[in-house]
Scaffold this active site. Structure first.
Site, PDB file in Angstrom:
ATOM      1  N   GLU A  37      -3.550  -0.375   8.144  1.00 34.95           N
ATOM      2  CA  GLU A  37      -2.254  -0.007   8.862  1.00 34.95           C
ATOM      3  C   GLU A  37      -2.353  -0.583  10.382  1.00 34.95           C
ATOM      4  O   GLU A  37      -3.697  -0.450  11.029  1.00 34.95           O
ATOM      5  CB  GLU A  37      -2.193   1.630   9.233  1.00 34.95           C
ATOM      6  CG  GLU A  37      -1.657   2.179   7.900  1.00 34.95           C
ATOM      7  CD  GLU A  37      -1.849   3.902   8.244  1.00 34.95           C
ATOM      8  OE1 GLU A  37      -1.554   4.342   9.236  1.00 34.95           O
ATOM      9  OE2 GLU A  37      -1.890   4.582   7.162  1.00 34.95           O
TER      10      GLU A  37
ATOM     11  N   GLU B 229      -7.617   8.275   6.794  1.00 35.70           N
ATOM     12  CA  GLU B 229      -7.986   8.640   8.009  1.00 35.70           C
ATOM     13  C   GLU B 229      -8.521  10.248   8.032  1.00 35.70           C
ATOM     14  O   GLU B 229      -7.685  11.116   8.248  1.00 35.70           O
ATOM     15  CB  GLU B 229      -6.622   8.928   8.676  1.00 35.70           C
ATOM     16  CG  GLU B 229      -6.115   7.431   8.886  1.00 35.70           C
ATOM     17  CD  GLU B 229      -4.981   7.567  10.007  1.00 35.70           C
ATOM     18  OE1 GLU B 229      -4.607   8.587  10.230  1.00 35.70           O
ATOM     19  OE2 GLU B 229      -4.424   6.154  10.210  1.00 35.70           O
TER      20      GLU B 229
ATOM     21  N   TYR C 208      -4.280   1.603  15.925  1.00 33.91           N
ATOM     22  CA  TYR C 208      -3.173   1.387  16.655  1.00 33.91           C
ATOM     23  C   TYR C 208      -3.132   1.276  18.180  1.00 33.91           C
ATOM     24  O   TYR C 208      -2.257   0.850  18.819  1.00 33.91           O
ATOM     25  CB  TYR C 208      -2.483   2.835  16.442  1.00 33.91           C
ATOM     26  CG  TYR C 208      -1.740   2.987  15.189  1.00 33.91           C
ATOM     27  CD1 TYR C 208      -0.469   2.498  14.888  1.00 33.91           C
ATOM     28  CD2 TYR C 208      -2.628   3.412  14.045  1.00 33.91           C
ATOM     29  CE1 TYR C 208       0.251   2.625  13.552  1.00 33.91           C
ATOM     30  CE2 TYR C 208      -1.770   3.572  12.783  1.00 33.91           C
ATOM     31  CZ  TYR C 208      -0.592   3.330  12.726  1.00 33.91           C
ATOM     32  OH  TYR C 208      -0.204   3.161  11.278  1.00 33.91           O
TER      33      TYR C 208
ATOM     34  N   ASN D  10      -7.329   1.599  10.021  1.00 30.10           N
ATOM     35  CA  ASN D  10      -6.061   1.818  10.573  1.00 30.10           C
ATOM     36  C   ASN D  10      -6.191   1.690  11.951  1.00 30.10           C
ATOM     37  O   ASN D  10      -7.016   2.540  12.821  1.00 30.10           O
ATOM     38  CB  ASN D  10      -5.474   3.215  10.263  1.00 30.10           C
ATOM     39  CG  ASN D  10      -5.021   3.399   8.628  1.00 30.10           C
ATOM     40  OD1 ASN D  10      -5.230   2.150   7.905  1.00 30.10           O
ATOM     41  ND2 ASN D  10      -4.735   4.381   8.317  1.00 30.10           N
TER      42      ASN D  10
ATOM     43  N   HIS E  68      -3.085  10.945   0.917  1.00 31.26           N
ATOM     44  CA  HIS E  68      -2.597  10.486   2.233  1.00 31.26           C
ATOM     45  C   HIS E  68      -2.067  12.090   2.816  1.00 31.26           C
ATOM     46  O   HIS E  68      -0.754  12.132   3.143  1.00 31.26           O
ATOM     47  CB  HIS E  68      -1.571   9.449   2.283  1.00 31.26           C
ATOM     48  CG  HIS E  68      -1.289   8.834   3.680  1.00 31.26           C
ATOM     49  ND1 HIS E  68      -1.543   7.594   3.937  1.00 31.26           N
ATOM     50  CD2 HIS E  68      -0.966   9.310   4.584  1.00 31.26           C
ATOM     51  CE1 HIS E  68      -1.157   7.077   5.236  1.00 31.26           C
ATOM     52  NE2 HIS E  68      -0.771   8.358   5.770  1.00 31.26           N
TER      53      HIS E  68
ATOM     54  N   ARG F 194       0.980  -1.207  -0.017  1.00 31.66           N
ATOM     55  CA  ARG F 194       0.078  -0.023  -0.021  1.00 31.66           C
ATOM     56  C   ARG F 194       0.874   1.180   0.042  1.00 31.66           C
ATOM     57  O   ARG F 194       1.676   1.380   0.900  1.00 31.66           O
ATOM     58  CB  ARG F 194      -0.928   0.059   1.197  1.00 31.66           C
ATOM     59  CG  ARG F 194      -1.865   1.294   1.380  1.00 31.66           C
ATOM     60  CD  ARG F 194      -2.724   1.295   2.554  1.00 31.66           C
ATOM     61  NE  ARG F 194      -3.495   2.453   2.668  1.00 31.66           N
ATOM     62  CZ  ARG F 194      -3.459   3.368   3.723  1.00 31.66           C
ATOM     63  NH1 ARG F 194      -3.009   2.890   4.942  1.00 31.66           N
ATOM     64  NH2 ARG F 194      -3.922   4.455   3.713  1.00 31.66           N
TER      65      ARG F 194
HETATM   66  C1  GAL Z   1      -1.535   6.744  10.949  1.00 30.39           C
HETATM   67  C2  GAL Z   1      -1.077   7.500   9.647  1.00 30.39           C
HETATM   68  C3  GAL Z   1       0.463   7.131   9.075  1.00 30.39           C
HETATM   69  C4  GAL Z   1       1.446   6.974  10.185  1.00 30.39           C
HETATM   70  C5  GAL Z   1       0.725   6.347  11.195  1.00 30.39           C
HETATM   71  C6  GAL Z   1       1.723   6.307  12.545  1.00 30.39           C
HETATM   72  O1  GAL Z   1      -2.327   7.538  11.625  1.00 30.39           O
HETATM   73  O2  GAL Z   1      -2.008   7.096   8.639  1.00 30.39           O
HETATM   74  O3  GAL Z   1       0.533   7.919   8.094  1.00 30.39           O
HETATM   75  O4  GAL Z   1       1.906   8.039  10.489  1.00 30.39           O
HETATM   76  O5  GAL Z   1      -0.479   6.904  11.740  1.00 30.39           O
HETATM   77  O6  GAL Z   1       1.520   7.327  13.392  1.00 30.39           O
END
Ligand code: GAL
Length: 461
Positions: A369, A167, A298, A296, A121, A76
């Site tokens: 992501e 995002e 985290y 995405n 992006h 990607r």
């Molecule tokens: C996401 C973003 C990425 C990368 C990642 C880690 O929000 O799409 O570009 O930076 O976070 O912070």
């Protein structure tokens, strides 16, 4: 470790143009809002910029070889709008930009790696910020449709997986609410207007693709949204409602219009006139406008109802505009943290996948992501990152479990292929499974790259 990943599961890694390409103002590329933002002292860690980044623009072959060595089935990346259209509009085309992406796409395909392309992006052409007010400008959906059409025209013969916007939440909240990302605006109403225009831009691009390109080339198109998990801090009804509200303000803000045709009621009632209204035609255009659910993910936080009490200890903003949600966020002190100070909570990923599946009627989901930053260092020519390996193992275990529970997870992309320009954090946060020495620009696989390779090979593919 459980393994419920089907044989056709998509295994990939992800990057974005600004974060890796470099050649920031070379070969005809126009400036983006990030190029400008980096010039303002104090906005980016140590006033760093993305003019060189990983210099991927000049190291394309080497980087595709890293993907080949990994054995991934998909990659990607994102198109840089100002590299293709330096002033943002289709009246000025940069042929060198087209050539660069053609080389990338052809090389990927030669090596049996499926290109997954993101159209936006975050690197808006600076000209459109100055001339149209960026995403709060009413003409942006149309201008984005033009740009998308331009990309489809040049690349849709070979790209079968498209992501319109990466995002929208980050663009709206960090770019137009808190002002910590480009274009650096601070407001409690602009985020909702920017979000509205981003959604309309997405819907127009999808309609164009479906009408003029999908019939000829097939292919899928969708949007990628980001969301953390929000766990109720207690089992009180108020905290359960707060967690739900927090997820609605985070993810349903963008996913409800795409799956149901309108914003969640909780946002409408809290925001009143600050939340724009879709016309019936726009609702019809939006509803059903994603062929898959791009996610995405985290981290996770506890959510509780905000109150007027004086709160002791660390308190986090609610990841949005605090007063609008009436939610207080917190962390369990036991949770380990990454270098971004984001808590590592693998089960949050499974809960979020289930929440999405239940709310949106079990769509195909791609995690576009997932990853973590750690302060990696070279020791004896090697980079050992056991914490990152443990992170991926644990998150993938929960993904596998989610599949067993009925979630239609179809693919997973590690963020990121390379250490790169981490936006306002500059080069201080390393997310890559390949280490990049930002002096020599030399790449080096970390142990997580070796691990991912064997994970994919050992029957997970
Ligand atoms: C996401 C973003 C990425 C990368 C990642 C880690 O929000 O799409 O570009 O930076 O976070 O912070």
């Amino acid at each position: 470790m459980t393994n419920n990943f089907p044989p056709n599961f998509v295994w990939g890694t992800a990057t974005s143009s600004t974060q890796i390409e470099g050649a920031g103002l070379l070969d005809g590329k126009g400036p983006s809002i990030w190029d400008a933002f980096c010039q303002i002292p104090g906005k980016v860690f140590e006033n760093q910029n993305a003019l060189v980044a990983c210099d991927h623009y000049h190291r394309l072959e080497e980087d595709v070889q890293l993907l080949v060595d990994l054995g991934v089935s998909a990659y990607r990346f994102s198109f840089s709008w100002p590299r293709l259209l330096p002033n943002g509009r289709i009246d000025h085309i940069n042929e060198q930009g087209i050539k660069f992406y053609n080389r990338l796409i052809d090389l990927l395909i030669e090596n049996n790696i499926m290109p997954w392309a993101t159209l936006y992006h975050w690197d808006l052409p600076l000209a459109l910020q100055l001339e149209e007010d960026g995403w709060v400008g009413a003409k942006m959906p149309e201008l984005f449709e033009d740009y998308a059409g331009f990309c489809f025209q040049h690349f849709a013969d070979r790209i079968k997986n498209w992501i319109t916007i990466n995002e929208a939440w980050v663009v709206a909240i960090l770019g137009y609410g808190q002002g910590v990302f480009a274009p650096g605006r601070i407001s409690n109403s602009e985020p909702y207007l920017a979000g509205h225009n981003l959604l309309l831009a997405h819907a127009r691009a999808v309609a164009l693709y479906r009408e003029s390109y999908a019939p000829k080339y097939g292919g899928k198109i969708g949007i990628t949204n980001n969301c953390d998990w929000r766990e109720p801090a207690t089992d009180s009804p108020a905290d359960i409602a707060a967690a739900q509200r927090s997820l609605e303000f985070f993810l349903a803000w963008f996913a409800d219009p795409v799956y149901k045709g309108d914003y969640p009621d909780s946002m409408r009632s809290a925001l009143g006139e600050r939340l724009p209204v879709f016309t019936p035609e726009e609702q019809a255009l939006l509803k059903g406008s994603s062929d898959f659910f791009g996610l995405n993910h985290y981290t996770t936080m506890y959510a509780s109802e905000a109150s007027d009490e004086i709160i002791q200890g660390p308190v986090y903003g609610n990841g949005g505009i605090s007063e609008d949600q009436n939610v207080k966020l917190s962390l369990d002190p036991e949770w380990p943290l990454t270098d971004m100070q984001w808590a590592i909570v693998p089960w949050g990923c499974r809960k979020l996948l289930k929440w999405i599946s239940e709310r949106y009627d079990y769509p195909d989901i791609y995690i576009t992501e997932n990853g973590c930053a750690f302060p990696d260092e070279i020791e004896d020519q090697e980079v050992h990152d056991p914490q990152r390996v443990a992170f991926f193992k644990a998150y993938l275990d929960e993904c596998s479990e989610a599949i067993a529970e009925g979630v239609k997870l179809r693919g997973y992309f590690i963020w990121s292929l390379l250490d790169n320009f981490e936006w306002a954090s500059g080069y201080s946060k390393r997310f890559g499974i390949h280490y990049v020495d930002f002096e020599s620009l030399q790449r080096r696989p970390k142990s997580s790259a070796q691990w991912y390779k064997s994970y994919i090979q050992s029957g997970h593919r």
